[in-house]
Design a protein around this motif. Structure first.
Motif, PDB file in Angstrom:
ATOM      1  N   ILE A  36       0.555  -1.399  -0.052  1.00 57.31           N
ATOM      2  CA  ILE A  36      -0.015   0.044  -0.196  1.00 57.31           C
ATOM      3  C   ILE A  36       0.746   1.075   0.108  1.00 57.31           C
ATOM      4  O   ILE A  36       1.086   1.861  -0.990  1.00 57.31           O
ATOM      5  CB  ILE A  36      -1.361  -0.234   1.211  1.00 57.31           C
ATOM      6  CG1 ILE A  36      -2.236  -0.582   0.951  1.00 57.31           C
ATOM      7  CG2 ILE A  36      -1.594   0.821   1.405  1.00 57.31           C
ATOM      8  CD1 ILE A  36      -2.878  -1.443   2.352  1.00 57.31           C
ATOM      9  N   LEU A  37       2.040   1.349   0.771  1.00 52.70           N
ATOM     10  CA  LEU A  37       3.297   2.476   0.618  1.00 52.70           C
ATOM     11  C   LEU A  37       3.678   2.851  -0.895  1.00 52.70           C
ATOM     12  O   LEU A  37       3.452   3.960  -1.072  1.00 52.70           O
ATOM     13  CB  LEU A  37       3.700   2.219   1.729  1.00 52.70           C
ATOM     14  CG  LEU A  37       3.376   2.119   3.159  1.00 52.70           C
ATOM     15  CD1 LEU A  37       4.456   1.926   4.247  1.00 52.70           C
ATOM     16  CD2 LEU A  37       2.437   3.528   3.724  1.00 52.70           C
ATOM     17  N   ALA A  39       2.230   1.608  -3.191  1.00 54.41           N
ATOM     18  CA  ALA A  39       1.733   2.287  -4.178  1.00 54.41           C
ATOM     19  C   ALA A  39       1.055   4.047  -4.027  1.00 54.41           C
ATOM     20  O   ALA A  39       0.928   4.582  -4.822  1.00 54.41           O
ATOM     21  CB  ALA A  39       0.065   1.681  -4.212  1.00 54.41           C
ATOM     22  N   ILE A  40       1.455   4.251  -3.297  1.00 56.64           N
ATOM     23  CA  ILE A  40       0.777   5.775  -2.525  1.00 56.64           C
ATOM     24  C   ILE A  40       2.019   6.665  -3.289  1.00 56.64           C
ATOM     25  O   ILE A  40       1.862   7.144  -3.766  1.00 56.64           O
ATOM     26  CB  ILE A  40       0.823   5.585  -1.041  1.00 56.64           C
ATOM     27  CG1 ILE A  40      -0.769   5.116  -0.823  1.00 56.64           C
ATOM     28  CG2 ILE A  40       0.537   7.563  -0.695  1.00 56.64           C
ATOM     29  CD1 ILE A  40      -1.210   5.673   0.605  1.00 56.64           C
ATOM     30  N   VAL A  41       3.509   5.688  -2.869  1.00 57.70           N
ATOM     31  CA  VAL A  41       4.207   6.728  -2.831  1.00 57.70           C
ATOM     32  C   VAL A  41       4.304   6.848  -4.944  1.00 57.70           C
ATOM     33  O   VAL A  41       5.015   7.776  -4.920  1.00 57.70           O
ATOM     34  CB  VAL A  41       5.834   6.229  -3.108  1.00 57.70           C
ATOM     35  CG1 VAL A  41       7.075   6.859  -3.740  1.00 57.70           C
ATOM     36  CG2 VAL A  41       6.147   6.019  -1.422  1.00 57.70           C
ATOM     37  N   ALA A  43       1.605   6.727  -6.420  1.00 50.95           N
ATOM     38  CA  ALA A  43       1.159   7.404  -7.159  1.00 50.95           C
ATOM     39  C   ALA A  43       1.341   9.383  -7.023  1.00 50.95           C
ATOM     40  O   ALA A  43       0.932   9.988  -7.850  1.00 50.95           O
ATOM     41  CB  ALA A  43      -0.612   7.487  -6.763  1.00 50.95           C
ATOM     42  N   LEU A  44       1.684   9.726  -5.691  1.00 47.95           N
ATOM     43  CA  LEU A  44       2.362  10.243  -5.987  1.00 47.95           C
ATOM     44  C   LEU A  44       3.297  11.362  -6.876  1.00 47.95           C
ATOM     45  O   LEU A  44       3.545  12.034  -7.269  1.00 47.95           O
ATOM     46  CB  LEU A  44       2.874  10.796  -4.331  1.00 47.95           C
ATOM     47  CG  LEU A  44       2.127  10.405  -3.355  1.00 47.95           C
ATOM     48  CD1 LEU A  44       2.692  10.978  -1.503  1.00 47.95           C
ATOM     49  CD2 LEU A  44       1.063  11.607  -2.826  1.00 47.95           C
ATOM     50  N   SER A  45       4.954   9.961  -6.645  1.00 42.52           N
ATOM     51  CA  SER A  45       5.026  10.517  -8.101  1.00 42.52           C
ATOM     52  C   SER A  45       4.574  10.926  -9.418  1.00 42.52           C
ATOM     53  O   SER A  45       5.264  11.744  -9.706  1.00 42.52           O
ATOM     54  CB  SER A  45       6.300   9.488  -8.032  1.00 42.52           C
ATOM     55  OG  SER A  45       5.801   7.917  -8.764  1.00 42.52           O
ATOM     56  N   LYS A  47       1.855  12.137  -9.593  1.00 47.49           N
ATOM     57  CA  LYS A  47       0.775  13.545  -9.992  1.00 47.49           C
ATOM     58  C   LYS A  47       2.290  14.330  -9.629  1.00 47.49           C
ATOM     59  O   LYS A  47       2.308  15.692 -10.306  1.00 47.49           O
ATOM     60  CB  LYS A  47       1.088  13.735  -8.290  1.00 47.49           C
ATOM     61  CG  LYS A  47      -0.334  14.783  -8.349  1.00 47.49           C
ATOM     62  CD  LYS A  47      -0.854  14.382  -6.780  1.00 47.49           C
ATOM     63  CE  LYS A  47      -2.399  15.449  -6.962  1.00 47.49           C
ATOM     64  NZ  LYS A  47      -2.962  14.996  -5.100  1.00 47.49           N
TER      65      LYS A  47
END
Length: 255
Positions: A36-37, A39-41, A43-45, A47
């Motif tokens: 999950i972490l 995936a979040i990282v 997604a932020l990259s 963006k």
């Protein structure tokens, strides 16, 4: 005495299954958290990545459909009608016609007088210290009528094919203290830059003599006759001051 058989108590087996299960569950939780972490990282990259658009291919010009409306309105002229309402002025604007390039580049020829030359307009007289010369009039004809000097008989002269007569009337005044020679021998006609014509004999009574000596204060008027091609252009008359003690060489009248 037979020995007593003692029944062996079965050893109780310690089950480790509960411990294994709890450990496996904890590992799975940790793995899920890591995924999950990540995936979040990721997604932020994504963006923060700028995706270039087709409008940035070097053409900074906005399509006509995307021009802001207020920009379009700024190019239109508005006026107030009779009722006080603001409307767009549709009056055609006069646009100055373009000047042809060849016209812009053309240079006007300016005549530069020669040394000792006097350029005079047709209604003016040449004035020197010795004499004045007045160009009275000229006429271009294919034939002319004249009266002879002998008996005043009228005769007609016709120009040959392709030719025409050029008749000039002069007045000459001797202003000097001495007698001088004047006459049509001092006159030439020029056409363009290369053709020079000498006078021909004119037998009329009103002819200017070829050479005649006139005294101080004397005035003489008469005609000078030329025969030139009919297509002659850029004509000008010259009167020579040769033989006179003056700085001027000749006078020129442009026709």
């Amino acid at each position: 005495m037979p020995a007593k058989k003692t029944s062996k108590k079965p050893k109780s087996k310690k089950s480790n299954s509960s411990g294994k299960v709890s450990v496996e569950i904890d590992k799975k939780h940790i793995l899920y958290v890591i995924i999950i972490l990540l995936a979040i990282v990721f997604a932020l990259s994504l963006k923060n990545v700028e995706i270039p658009s087709s409008a940035d291919d070097g053409d900074d010009t906005l399509p006509s459909d995307n021009i802001p409306e207020d920009t379009v309105q700024d190019t239109q002229i508005t006026v107030d009608d009779d009722d006080g309402n603001t409307v767009i002025d549709t009056t055609p604007v006069d646009v100055a016609p373009s000047v042809p390039q060849d016209t812009v580049d053309d240079k006007v020829d300016v005549y530069v007088p020669e040394a000792g030359e006097i350029v005079v307009s047709l209604d003016e007289a040449v004035q020197t210290d010795v004499l004045d010369v007045k160009f009275n009039s000229y006429e271009i004809v294919s034939s002319y009528v004249y009266q002879t000097v002998e008996n005043g008989t009228e005769r007609t002269d016709n120009a040959i094919a392709g030719k025409q007569f050029f008749m000039v009337n002069f007045t000459v005044i001797n202003k000097g203290a001495l007698s001088i020679y004047v006459g049509y021998g001092k006159v030439t006609l020029l056409a363009g830059d290369i053709y020079i014509y000498e006078p021909i004999i004119y037998e009329g009574y009103d002819a200017l003599p070829k050479y005649k000596k006139i005294s101080s204060g004397t005035e003489m008027t008469g005609l000078v006759l030329f025969e030139i091609p009919s297509n002659s252009e850029d004509l000008r008359i010259r009167y020579s001051f040769s033989g006179l003690s003056i700085s001027e060489r000749f006078a020129t009248w442009f026709l």
